[in-house]
Structure formats: structure tokens, C-alpha cells
Design an enzyme around this catalytic site. Structure first.
Site, mmCIF file in Angstrom:
data_model
loop_
_atom_site.group_PDB
_atom_site.id
_atom_site.type_symbol
_atom_site.label_atom_id
_atom_site.label_comp_id
_atom_site.label_asym_id
_atom_site.label_seq_id
_atom_site.Cartn_x
_atom_site.Cartn_y
_atom_site.Cartn_z
ATOM 1 N N GLY A 34 0.800 -1.216 0.000
ATOM 2 C CA GLY A 34 0.000 0.000 0.000
ATOM 3 C C GLY A 34 0.826 1.255 0.000
ATOM 4 N N SER A 48 10.938 0.254 6.154
ATOM 5 C CA SER A 48 10.908 1.309 5.126
ATOM 6 C C SER A 48 12.098 1.173 4.180
ATOM 7 C CB SER A 48 10.922 2.697 5.783
ATOM 8 O OG SER A 48 9.938 2.811 6.768
ATOM 9 N N ARG A 49 12.518 -0.063 3.936
ATOM 10 C CA ARG A 49 13.785 -0.300 3.274
ATOM 11 C C ARG A 49 13.703 -0.448 1.767
ATOM 12 N NH1 ARG A 49 13.907 -5.897 2.392
ATOM 13 N NH2 ARG A 49 16.106 -5.741 1.788
ATOM 14 N N GLY A 59 13.848 5.861 2.426
ATOM 15 C CA GLY A 59 12.473 5.464 2.692
ATOM 16 C C GLY A 59 11.773 6.384 3.677
ATOM 17 N N GLU A 72 7.919 4.479 7.820
ATOM 18 C CA GLU A 72 7.825 4.392 9.278
ATOM 19 C C GLU A 72 8.140 5.679 10.041
ATOM 20 O OE1 GLU A 72 9.219 0.056 10.482
ATOM 21 O OE2 GLU A 72 10.161 0.772 8.646
#
Length: 748
Positions: free
Chosen positions: A478, A519-520, A706, A709
Site C-alpha cells: 500500500g 521502510s527499506r 524510505g 515508518e
């Protein structure tokens, strides 16, 4: 390359690839798949927080018409298998360790028969003493969950040390000590754990599910069933909400696969909301003891912290990761930080959007505000006084280089956008007793999420019509993963966005790219795609050079063509270059550079209203500024920040899983009582980005980091610091609920 020279990076504003399909409800998630002759699985859970399982009698359940199998803990007594990264066996054959833990499973012709069959299974328990609190669990006489004690690791602590704190405290003019405690929270994904598992005509086991890491369940099931990974295919078109909860195989996936193997029929399951609140991963409670030494001008001379993280019944993720927030925002001259992970008889814990950082960010940024309060200093001025990390600084613990640091830019930009100098006022000298009061609070953030923490791979194939297909295992949860990867490749190759397809709907359509967590993937998968795209580009340039009778160095990439830089009239289209064999195929791999510490940064400022008569808090406005390296797809960046802020409001003000000390069972394992924020609670949100662009070998994705998060972390202390600014009270525990506010104001 400057932003002005990009065609797509930071500029593409089109729709999501799967947007229309998702909006129409046409995307299939785990529960949406069905096959003929499928069975339904249900799971029996323990009523005890801690108990030996001495016997199981499933004869009555097996005698029921429509029941096709029961699995008990004793079926796995000799199995060495543990869930990846944990101490969990397939079923707990020795003892249960938390109320709600899985004990047995049933498959039947329909879910109602399966549910009835659960009631006929007789489990004999021998109740044991239990411990729910992390600090109680470390006491010598505490009930022991696992062999070796309740502290997880050996050695028991993870310690970070720089300088001499004794010397630093000796130099201090003021010493401040206090204790902070966060709460337990569940992910509350819209979709609970669900899957359909079946042996298909190709002789392979197929699983349709929602996964942040498709290859994770594949790899685990291969180990459990003793078959090659190539004989298993996991399908996941989109994960939907995951937030870390769906990053690997759970017991329910393994049990369903075993039932499918034993019965030869497809097996389907979906956990209820209550089941998921018990079985799913949880953001763990953290307790931290702080000690600060500082001078009266606001300079911190020494900092010590002891962090105790509640690992729950089964260890999954090291809580010492929370030290990142404490160590990498401010350059402490002397620090000593100890971290402990501790078993308790509570549901298992694991990553929940930014893993341990929201807890730690709340703690360190609350601490910074409390110190500023002690000295009656402007909280931003106090933070700036204490040397935030800036570009060129190294990791103080390892000495590693840090490629990009945007912390000072974030706080200065947030201060400007929030009109801090105009709106901030000193804390009230006396507590307000009635009416509505306003406050404003700030918090910084630093973590390793968004930094591309793991190696990654991608395969790119140029098609004969000049379009491109990207094969990757990086799941879309998402967060516009497909859009980002398409933009990265299209920018390198001069292709329109519409001519790039990202094929990552199953483990058959891409290499193992690791989990979409931390968030990688913007950086890890983005760099792998970037490396492969540069290989494709080099092959295109070689072919064009041969056709145009020039060297590769004399060529440039334009939109769907390659041309001679000094004479653009001499060109060849990409379609012409790839129309016939040999085909252009490239495999890109990216491994994080050695001796490098990668970080992301951000600052949030929140404005709140506190009703002193009811204790209710309303978040009015949030300014959020994040260092993203480079914006790739702005729509996605904005949505990630907005979503993180809403989740953070829940952590700051209302969400908490509570346990009955008399039974060890959760009080509020339902969406009704474990309350998430409503849309009506969404504040005005102002977002901006700092771009600290990284270069190879740190980045082949145009310099992006990223963002999924980080927005969840600084919003929590920004809100609680704003509450303190409004009423002059800081709180030692989360969430800051109306009853705590009224008690602090002396009204209850």
C-alpha cells in the site's frame, strides 16, 4: 542530476498502478480466494497466561461429521522447527506462555463445524504462576518462561558507551533523573491473518495470502514440510495494512499447510479480530530510567539510560534497537546506554511501524522537553544547543560514516512552517483548572528505517516493443512500491511511466528481495532496480553506438531514444534497439556499503487544545518535515506522512492493550475497546521534505531514502510535549488519557 532535469522523479503525479482496481474492490486479499472442496481451519487458544499442557483429548472432535483433522501440541513434540527469528515452536507442546496462545487446530467442511469441534477438544492444563510486568519479570523470584531465565540474550545487555559519564556528571551543575513507560499496542490491520493453501496440479504447494514478505512464508513452509523452496509458491497481489505484522509465516500459515498436506484438500482460514489481537505481533512496552547531567546554560554533559523492553512470551525483535533514537539525534559528549529484552506472559511482540523507535522517540524527546522545562528554555533552542548531528558526522559508537544527515534542516524548516517563535509560550506557572487551553510541542526523530538495511536483487527485461518489465520480490503493502520502482527505472532509461510494469505478485515472479519492512524497499529494492537499469542502459548505449557509428561516451538518453549529444538529429529509438534478439536482460543486486551507518531524520511540531474540564485533547495542527534523500513519488510520500501521524495520535492519546492482573487475560481484545483514532480526529497536516541526496555506492535510485515508518515516531512526543506546554505537566506513561490529565490537574 538536479530536480529540474528529471522527467519523472519527484514530478510524476499520475495515479497508482493498482489505484482504480483497489478503489473498485477488485483486488483479492487472502480471504477472497476460494477453491472447490476447500476445508476451513479454526484454532483453539489457551485460557491461561502460563500453564503446562499435560493432555489433549480430541476424540470427540474427530468423531464429528465434517471434521477432517485435528492438530495438537503433541504432534510436534519432536519437531526442531521454530518460527523464523523467534523461539516459538509450531504448537507449544511443553507449556502455554500467554492467554490466547494457540494450542490446537481443527479443519472441517465449514467454519461452523470447525468452531463447534473446538469446544469438544479437552485440554488438561496445569496452571503456573505468571508475570505480566517487565520490571517484575527481571526479579530473581519471578516465574520463568523459558529455560535460562527471563532476560533474553546472553550476555543479557546490549551496551552503548562513549566517553566517561562519571566525569560528565562531575562537570554538571544540575542532575535530573526520571522514569518513563510506554504501552502495549496491537497493529489493528484492517485485514486479519488469512490464507488459502492448496496442493495444485503442478505438484506444488500454493498459498494465497496477505504478506509483507512473500518469500518468508515460502522459506518457512519449505523447512517445515521438508521440500525444496521451488515447490512452493506464495501469491500476494497486495498486502493491505501490515505495519510489520505480516512479515513472515505465522503458526496459522504453517498449520494450514500441514492440514493441506495431510488431507489433500485446500485449507482456508481467517482469524477473528479478537484472535488477531491476541496472536498478532504487538508494539511492546518499554521502561526507561534516565539520568542527565547538564549545565545551567542548557549544555548536557552526560547521559545515561537503562532500557527494559517487554519481549512478550516469545522473543522476536531486539528492543535495544530503541537506542537509535537516544544516541543519534544529539551528540552527547558522554553516554552509557544499557538495553535489556525481557520475557513476560503477554502476547508476543514484534515490529509495529518503526519498530522500537516510537517508544524511544517519545522517551528521549520527552526528556529533552523536561530538561528545557527545568531551565525554562525554549525547547527548540535547547535542542539546537545540544549539537544535533550534521552532514559529515560519523557514528559515535562504530566510527562508521553516515552518508546523509538532514536533522538541522528538518527542525529549522518545521520551526518556520509552524511559526514557532510566534506561537510558543513558556509553560504556565500554575496549572489551569477549567476551560480550554492551547499548547505547542516539538520532537525530533532519527532511525535506521528507510536506509536500505538489507541486500536486494531485481531482474529487468526489455520487451521487443520497447517496454520494460521489472521482476522483484519487493511486496507492495500500500506504499506505492510499484510506482516508485517504475519511476526509478523509467528515469534511468528514458521510458514513459506507462511503459514500465512491475511484476511482483508471487514468489515465482521475482527474486527474494527480503521483507517490505523497515521502510527499506525504496532504497534496497530501488537500488537493485537502479543497478539493473544502469546495466540495461549500458547495453542500449552499446547497441546505439554500433548503429550510429560513435562511442558510448558520445551518446545521451532521451525520451524513448538515444541520440548523439552534440547532434541530437542523429538518434535511434529504444524500440528499434530491442526489437530482435539478443534480448536485453539485466540482474541487479545492491548490498549496503561496508562501514556505513544509514539514517533517516525528521521533525514534527504539534498544536493541541486541552479541555481542563473533561481531560480531552484535540490535535489541531501538525507540521511534519522529513529528510527523504530525494522525493520519488510525492503522492506516496504525503500519504505515508499523513498515515503515520494518525497512527501516532492513537499511540499518544488512546491505544493500549490492558491485562487483568487476576487472570493474565487482556481486558480489551476488540476494536471497540482497543480504540484507534477516528477520521474526525485528523488534524490539519502540513508536510515538507528535506532532500539530502546520496550518490553511488550509497544510492542508485536517484538518491532516495524510505519514509513509511519515520512519521509515526516524532508525532507522539510532539503531542505530549504540546499537552505539557498547555497545562504545565509532563506524563510518565502512555497513552495520555483524559483520566490522567484530570488527575494531574487535581480534578479527580
Amino acid at each position: 542530476m538536479s530536480q529540474q532535469e528529471f522527467r519523472l522523479v519527484g514530478k510524476y503525479n499520475g495515479p497508482r498502478i493498482t489505484g482504480a482496481k483497489a478503489a473498485a474492490g477488485a483486488i483479492k486479499y487472502g480471504w477472497d480466494f476460494n477453491l472447490p472442496n476447500q476445508l476451513y481451519m479454526r484454532i483453539l487458544r489457551s485460557p491461561y497466561a502460563h500453564a503446562k499442557v499435560t493432555a489433549v483429548d480430541a476424540s470427540a472432535a474427530l468423531a464429528m461429521k465434517g471434521v477432517h483433522g485435528v492438530l495438537t501440541p503433541f504432534d510436534f513434540k519432536d519437531s526442531p522447527v521454530r518460527l523464523a527469528g523467534t523461539t516459538m515452536m509450531i504448537l507449544p507442546y511443553d507449556k502455554v506462555r500467554y492467554a490466547g496462545e494457540e494450542v490446537c487446530a481443527v479443519v472441517a467442511d465449514d467454519p461452523y463445524i470447525a468452531e463447534e469441534a473446538l469446544s469438544k477438544i479437552k485440554v488438561t492444563y496445569e496452571p503456573l504462576p505468571y508475570v505480566l510486568d517487565v520490571e517484575e519479570a527481571i526479579k530473581p523470584d519471578a516465574p520463568q518462561l523459558h529455560e535460562g531465565g527471563n532476560i533474553v540474550r546472553t550476555p543479557t545487555t546490549v551496551t552503548y558507551k562513549v566517553g566517561d559519564t562519571a566525569k560528565g556528571f562531575a562537570e554538571a551543575e544540575l542532575t535530573v533523573e526520571f522514569k518513563l513507560k510506554s504501552q502495549t499496542i496491537q497493529h489493528n490491520n484492517i485485514g486479519t491473518y488469512a490464507a488459502l493453501v492448496s496442493w495444485e496440479k503442478d505438484g506444488r504447494l500454493h498459498m494465497w495470502t496477505d504478506a509483507q514478505y512473500m518469500h518468508g512464508p515460502r522459506n518457512t513452509l519449505a523447512t517445515v514440510l521438508g521440500i525444496p523452496q521451488s515447490r512452493i509458491c506464495v501469491h500476494a497481489e497486495l498486502c493491505g495494512g501490515g505495519f510489520g505484522d505480516k512479515s513472515g509465516a505465522q503458526r496459522c500459515h504453517i498449520l494450514a499447510a500441514i492440514f493441506a498436506t495431510k488431507t489433500g484438500r485446500p485449507v482456508k482460514f481467517k482469524l477473528t479480530r479478537e484472535d488477531n489481537l491476541l496472536q498478532g505481533l504487538h508494539r511492546w512496552t518499554c521502561v526507561t530510567y534516565f539520568k542527565f547531567g547538564l549545565k545551567k546554560d542548557g549544555t548536557v554533559t552526560a547521559f545515561e539510560a537503562k532500557n527494559y523492553s517487554n519481549a512478550g512470551a516469545y522473543y522476536s525483535v531486539w528492543g535495544s534497537g530503541m537506542a537509535t533514537e537516544q544516541l543519534y539525534i544529539y551528540k552527547w559528549p558522554n553516554f552509557l546506554v544499557d538495553c535489556y529484552d525481557v520475557y513476560t506472559n503477554t502476547p508476543r511482540t514484534g515490529p509495529l511501524r518503526c519498530v522500537a523507535d516510537p517508544q524511544s522517540c517519545w522517551m528521549i524527546e520527552t526528556a529533552m522537553d523536561r530538561l528545557a522545562f527545568q531551565l525554562n528554555m525554549d525547547p527548540i533552542a535547547f535542542r539546537l544547543k545540544n549539537n544535533m548531528f550534521t552532514q559529515g558526522d560519523k557514528d559515535p559508537v562504530t566510527g562508521n560514516r553516515i552518508p546523509s544527515i538532514g536533522q538541522p534542516q528538518c527542525i529549522n524548516r518545521a520551526k518556520e512552517l509552524a511559526e514557532w517563535d510566534k506561537k510558543w509560550k513558556p509553560w504556565p506557572k500554575t496549572k489551569p483548572t477549567s476551560g480550554v487551553v492551547r499548547g505547542i510541542g516539538v520532537a525530533n526523530h532519527c532511525c535506521g528505517h528507510g536506509a536500505g538495511s538489507l541486500a536486494n536483487a531485481a531482474v529487468l527485461v526489455m520487451n521487443p516493443d520497447g517496454s520494460l518489465t521489472i521482476y522483484t520480490g519487493a511486496t507492495d503493502i500500500g506504499n506505492a512500491r510499484r510506482e516508485q520502482l517504475a519511476i526509478i527505472a523509467a528515469e534511468h532509461l528514458g521510458l514513459p511511466f506507462e511503459k514500465v510494469t512491475v511484476a511482483n505478485y508471487s514468489t515465482d515472479t521475482g527474486p527474494d528481495s527480503g521483507a517490505t519492512v523497515g521502510s527499506r524497499q525504496t532504497k534496497s529494492a530501488g537500488n537493485a532496480v537502479g543497478v539493473a537499469a544502469l546495466q540495461v542502459k549500458d547495453q542500449l548505449l552499446a547497441r546505439a553506438a554500433d548503429r550510429l557509428k560513435v562511442t558510448k561516451e558520445e551518446l545521451s538518453v532521451g525520451e524513448e531514444k538515444i541520440f548523439v549529444t552534440k547532434d541530437p538529429s542523429k538518434s535511434v529509438t529504444i524500440r528499434e534497439l530491442v526489437a530482435s534478439a539478443p534480448w536485453i536482460i539485466a540482474a541487479g543486486q545492491w548490498i549496503p556499503p561496508a562501514n556505513t551507518t544509514q539514517r533517516t531524520y525528521g521533525t514534527h511540531i504539534a498544536e493541541v487544545e486541552v479541555d481542563c474540564d473533561t481531560g480531552l485533547v484535540k490535535v489541531l495542527k501538525v507540521v511534519a518535515v522529513h529528510d527523504v534523500g530525494r522525493v520519488i513519488y510525492r503522492k506516496s510520500c504525503l500519504s505515508q506522512v499523513h498515515g503515520g501521524i494518525i497512527q501516532g495520535i492513537g499511540m499518544a492519546l488512546q491505544e493500549e492493550l490492558l491485562f487483568d492482573p487476576q487472570t493474565g487475560r487482556p481486558y480489551n481484545a476488540s476494536m471497540l475497546d482497543h480504540k484507534m483514532p477516528l477520521s474526525s480526529q485528523a488534524p490539519e497536516i502540513v508536510v515538507d521534505f528535506v532532500e539530502t541526496v546520496e550518490q553511488p555506492p550509497d544510492s542508485y535510485n536517484h538518491g532516495a531514502k524510505g519514509l513509511g515508518e519515520p512519521p509515526t515516531s516524532p508525532i507522539v512526543p510532539a503531542i505530549t510535549n504540546a499537552i505539557a506546554n498547555a497545562i504545565g505537566v509532563y506524563f510518565d506513561t502512555l497513552p495520555v488519557t483524559p483520566d490522567k490529565i484530570l488527575k494531574a490537574l487535581g480534578k479527580v
